[in-house]
Design a protein around this motif. Structure first.
Motif, PDB file in Angstrom:
ATOM      1  N   GLY A 115       0.802  -1.214   0.000  1.00 61.22           N
ATOM      2  CA  GLY A 115       0.000   0.000   0.000  1.00 61.22           C
ATOM      3  C   GLY A 115       0.834   1.262   0.000  1.00 61.22           C
ATOM      4  N   LEU A 116       2.036   1.201   0.563  1.00 58.93           N
ATOM      5  CA  LEU A 116       2.922   2.359   0.524  1.00 58.93           C
ATOM      6  C   LEU A 116       3.634   2.456  -0.814  1.00 58.93           C
ATOM      7  N   LEU A 117       4.002   1.317  -1.374  1.00 60.47           N
ATOM      8  CA  LEU A 117       4.759   1.311  -2.627  1.00 60.47           C
ATOM      9  C   LEU A 117       3.924   1.788  -3.807  1.00 60.47           C
ATOM     10  N   THR A 118       2.629   1.532  -3.765  1.00 58.96           N
ATOM     11  CA  THR A 118       1.783   1.852  -4.913  1.00 58.96           C
ATOM     12  C   THR A 118       1.062   3.192  -4.772  1.00 58.96           C
ATOM     13  N   GLY A 119       1.335   3.917  -3.701  1.00 59.22           N
ATOM     14  CA  GLY A 119       0.719   5.226  -3.520  1.00 59.22           C
ATOM     15  C   GLY A 119       1.431   6.300  -4.321  1.00 59.22           C
ATOM     16  N   ASP A 120       1.001   7.526  -4.132  1.00 60.44           N
ATOM     17  CA  ASP A 120       1.566   8.657  -4.885  1.00 60.44           C
ATOM     18  C   ASP A 120       2.805   9.258  -4.228  1.00 60.44           C
ATOM     19  N   ASP A 121       3.139   8.829  -3.012  1.00 58.92           N
ATOM     20  CA  ASP A 121       4.266   9.405  -2.294  1.00 58.92           C
ATOM     21  C   ASP A 121       5.588   8.968  -2.914  1.00 58.92           C
ATOM     22  N   ARG A 122       6.617   9.792  -2.753  1.00 63.25           N
ATOM     23  CA  ARG A 122       7.966   9.388  -3.169  1.00 63.25           C
ATOM     24  C   ARG A 122       8.476   8.337  -2.199  1.00 63.25           C
ATOM     25  N   PHE A 123       9.143   7.329  -2.740  1.00 60.37           N
ATOM     26  CA  PHE A 123       9.676   6.257  -1.908  1.00 60.37           C
ATOM     27  C   PHE A 123      11.152   6.104  -2.214  1.00 60.37           C
ATOM     28  N   VAL A 124      11.969   6.171  -1.166  1.00 53.25           N
ATOM     29  CA  VAL A 124      13.419   6.119  -1.318  1.00 53.25           C
ATOM     30  C   VAL A 124      13.945   4.889  -0.586  1.00 53.25           C
ATOM     31  N   PHE A 125      14.679   4.055  -1.291  1.00 52.67           N
ATOM     32  CA  PHE A 125      15.329   2.901  -0.676  1.00 52.67           C
ATOM     33  C   PHE A 125      16.694   3.333  -0.135  1.00 52.67           C
ATOM     34  N   SER A 126      17.177   2.617   0.868  1.00 52.98           N
ATOM     35  CA  SER A 126      18.531   2.889   1.371  1.00 52.98           C
ATOM     36  C   SER A 126      19.552   1.923   0.786  1.00 52.98           C
ATOM     37  N   SER A 127      19.109   1.036  -0.099  1.00 47.16           N
ATOM     38  CA  SER A 127      20.025   0.144  -0.809  1.00 47.16           C
ATOM     39  C   SER A 127      19.420  -0.238  -2.150  1.00 47.16           C
ATOM     40  N   GLU A 128      20.276  -0.386  -3.145  1.00 48.33           N
ATOM     41  CA  GLU A 128      19.825  -0.831  -4.468  1.00 48.33           C
ATOM     42  C   GLU A 128      19.166  -2.190  -4.413  1.00 48.33           C
ATOM     43  N   CYS A 129      19.500  -2.988  -3.381  1.00 49.05           N
ATOM     44  CA  CYS A 129      18.977  -4.349  -3.319  1.00 49.05           C
ATOM     45  C   CYS A 129      17.458  -4.381  -3.181  1.00 49.05           C
ATOM     46  N   SER A 130      16.841  -3.292  -2.721  1.00 52.82           N
ATOM     47  CA  SER A 130      15.394  -3.289  -2.532  1.00 52.82           C
ATOM     48  C   SER A 130      14.627  -3.382  -3.847  1.00 52.82           C
ATOM     49  N   PHE A 131      15.278  -3.084  -4.958  1.00 55.10           N
ATOM     50  CA  PHE A 131      14.596  -3.245  -6.241  1.00 55.10           C
ATOM     51  C   PHE A 131      14.273  -4.715  -6.522  1.00 55.10           C
ATOM     52  N   ALA A 132      14.940  -5.629  -5.799  1.00 53.45           N
ATOM     53  CA  ALA A 132      14.664  -7.060  -5.958  1.00 53.45           C
ATOM     54  C   ALA A 132      13.575  -7.552  -5.016  1.00 53.45           C
ATOM     55  N   ALA A 133      13.043  -6.676  -4.163  1.00 54.79           N
ATOM     56  CA  ALA A 133      11.942  -7.081  -3.289  1.00 54.79           C
ATOM     57  C   ALA A 133      10.782  -7.572  -4.151  1.00 54.79           C
ATOM     58  N   PRO A 134      10.123  -8.653  -3.761  1.00 53.84           N
ATOM     59  CA  PRO A 134       9.123  -9.259  -4.654  1.00 53.84           C
ATOM     60  C   PRO A 134       7.984  -8.349  -5.045  1.00 53.84           C
ATOM     61  N   ASN A 135       7.532  -7.475  -4.141  1.00 52.41           N
ATOM     62  CA  ASN A 135       6.424  -6.596  -4.514  1.00 52.41           C
ATOM     63  C   ASN A 135       6.906  -5.284  -5.131  1.00 52.41           C
ATOM     64  N   VAL A 136       8.218  -5.132  -5.292  1.00 52.99           N
ATOM     65  CA  VAL A 136       8.775  -4.010  -6.059  1.00 52.99           C
ATOM     66  C   VAL A 136       9.082  -4.469  -7.477  1.00 52.99           C
ATOM     67  N   ALA A 137       9.707  -5.645  -7.591  1.00 56.29           N
ATOM     68  CA  ALA A 137      10.132  -6.149  -8.896  1.00 56.29           C
ATOM     69  C   ALA A 137       8.969  -6.379  -9.840  1.00 56.29           C
ATOM     70  N   THR A 138       7.773  -6.647  -9.301  1.00 62.22           N
ATOM     71  CA  THR A 138       6.619  -6.933 -10.152  1.00 62.22           C
ATOM     72  C   THR A 138       5.797  -5.704 -10.512  1.00 62.22           C
ATOM     73  N   LEU A 139       6.175  -4.536  -9.995  1.00 63.40           N
ATOM     74  CA  LEU A 139       5.433  -3.325 -10.310  1.00 63.40           C
ATOM     75  C   LEU A 139       5.710  -2.887 -11.748  1.00 63.40           C
ATOM     76  N   PRO A 140       4.757  -2.229 -12.396  1.00 63.97           N
ATOM     77  CA  PRO A 140       4.996  -1.738 -13.767  1.00 63.97           C
ATOM     78  C   PRO A 140       6.090  -0.684 -13.781  1.00 63.97           C
TER      79      PRO A 140
END
Length: 433
Positions: A115-140
């Motif tokens: 619910g936080l990832l798909t909202g309109d707010d800016r989201f900043v990771f503290s590591s590049e590895c978070s792009f591999a999180a399962p509910n991040v990797a499947t986002l358009p």
């Protein structure tokens, strides 16, 4: 530019990250901090105040709302702390520009709430590895484009690294001496590759009754590790260390890995498992070694002890790499750009309850599963410790919450099927973290 930070507290790595950022902030940025619980460690809070930041502890809802209304940007320091969920879902928020800085990877549980990832707010990771999180990797791709990465782990202040002056076969681990983060495999590697004359020195507080100590005692040669205890001066440890044996559990929560980054900035050469967070920091074969298993770690450690000159050269490359990529000024500049972009967006009102859930149980479950959870598929065992984000932690914060109590109901009361393997009883005592 008035930035309001909302955090559960500012201990450990998060506090260190912010005190480092504030120390290099331009004069155009004014930071204020709302801490949702009283800090037990005041070092970073005191330093932030000395650097000119305002810090408010345990504010009421009206104070939170009022300060958010006055801020240009509200930055939420995110990890799966029960108080953050409570604050977001039960505060009457004004219109605001919101940014989340995540201090967990989200690759394994605790996950980043979708619910936080798909909202309109800016989201900043503290590591590049978070792009591999399962509910991040499947986002358009269009949704993923709103994500940024700003490092929260920084090297020590630059200095000349002289590998020739340090003990060439000095092997250290510094960090959490607990199997919640440290891998027990470190003792098998030490048994195979270290010696009693050149043991692996383990720096960090540890209980003499802990599983870590028992595992060390069961080694073929326990003299190949040495428990050094806590140090207030990691820089001095790193100055005498050649090899940094930093073997962690595969599903640990960390992203910044301050100990690893500081060790590399001091010229130590790390050996790490190929966990996403460590692999995002260490360049295999150039600034350290990224290994897949015990056998590879053992082979690398033996090679390093036979080739001190090559290790020293690699240590200089590691220090140069951290000095150019992972220092506070780099992260401060990255945030400046993000803030400038966000200021172009109109303030808006957000209903976090609709995105995170109505009850504490829904908040808790959002950290454990990506799909709708069923109780029989959850393992709620915590060993009686209210560790971060566990059911015990949530119950420590909300001891009378009926939605949480329903998760730990005795299966014989008819709430759940009697074959649930890992239930906790209603009358269980919960430890305070």
């Amino acid at each position: 530019m008035n930035i309001l930070h909302i955090a559960a507290h500012l201990g450990g790595g998060v506090g260190k990250a912010h005190s480092s950022l504030c120390s290099v902030d331009p004069g155009s940025i004014k930071r204020s901090y709302l801490l949702l619980e009283s800090p037990r460690d005041l070092r970073h809070v005191d330093l932030l105040r000395q650097l000119g930041a305002d810090v408010v502890v345990a504010p009421d809802r009206q104070t939170i709302s009022s300060m958010a209304a006055k801020a240009d940007i509200v930055q939420v320091e995110w990890w799966n702390h029960p108080r953050l969920y409570e604050c977001l879902c039960e505060t009457a928020w004004p219109k605001m520009r919101t940014l989340f800085w995540s201090h967990i990877s989200g690759i394994a549980a605790p996950y980043l709430p979708t619910g936080l990832l798909t909202g309109d707010d800016r989201f900043v990771f503290s590591s590049e590895c978070s792009f591999a999180a399962p509910n991040v990797a499947t986002l358009p791709p269009a949704t993923r484009s709103k994500f940024s990465v700003v490092n929260s782990g920084f090297g020590l202040p630059p200095r000349t690294v002289d590998g020739g002056r340090r003990n060439r076969n000095s092997i250290s681990y510094l960090g959490t001496v607990d199997f919640a983060k440290m891998s027990p495999d470190i003792f098998r590697v030490a048994d195979e590759a270290a010696t009693s004359e050149a043991p692996v020195r383990l720096w960090g507080e540890v209980s003499p009754l802990s599983e870590v100590v028992h595992t060390a005692a069961a080694m073929r040669d326990p003299r190949r590790v040495r428990f050094m205890g806590h140090t207030d001066n990691p820089a001095a440890v790193f100055a005498q260390t050649s090899i940094f044996l930093y073997l962690l559990q595969p599903e640990h929560l960390g992203t910044a890995e301050n100990a690893l980054t500081e060790a590399m900035s001091s010229g130590c050469v790390p050996v790490v498992f190929n966990n996403p967070a460590e692999a995002a920091i260490v360049e295999d074969g150039r600034t350290g070694f990224v290994v897949c298993n015990i056998a590879e770690a053992t082979e690398r450690l033996r090679w390093m002890m036979r080739n001190p000159e090559a290790v020293a050269e690699m240590g200089r490359k590691a220090a140069d790499h951290i000095a150019t990529t992972r220092m506070p000024v780099s992260s401060a500049m990255a945030f400046e750009k993000i803030y400038a972009d966000l200021l172009q967006v109109e303030k808006r009102r957000t209903d976090f309850r609709s995105r995170l859930g109505d009850t504490a149980a829904e908040w808790f479950l959002s950290t454990k599963t990506l799909a709708r959870a069923t109780p029989e598929k959850l393992d709620l065992r915590t060993g009686g410790r209210a560790a971060k984000g566990t059911i015990d932690h949530f119950l420590t914060c909300f001891p009378e919450d009926t939605s949480l109590l329903s998760l730990i109901a005795d299966p014989t009361d008819g709430d759940w099927s009697s074959d649930r393997p890992n239930c906790l009883s209603r009358d269980r005592e919960f430890a305070v973290a």
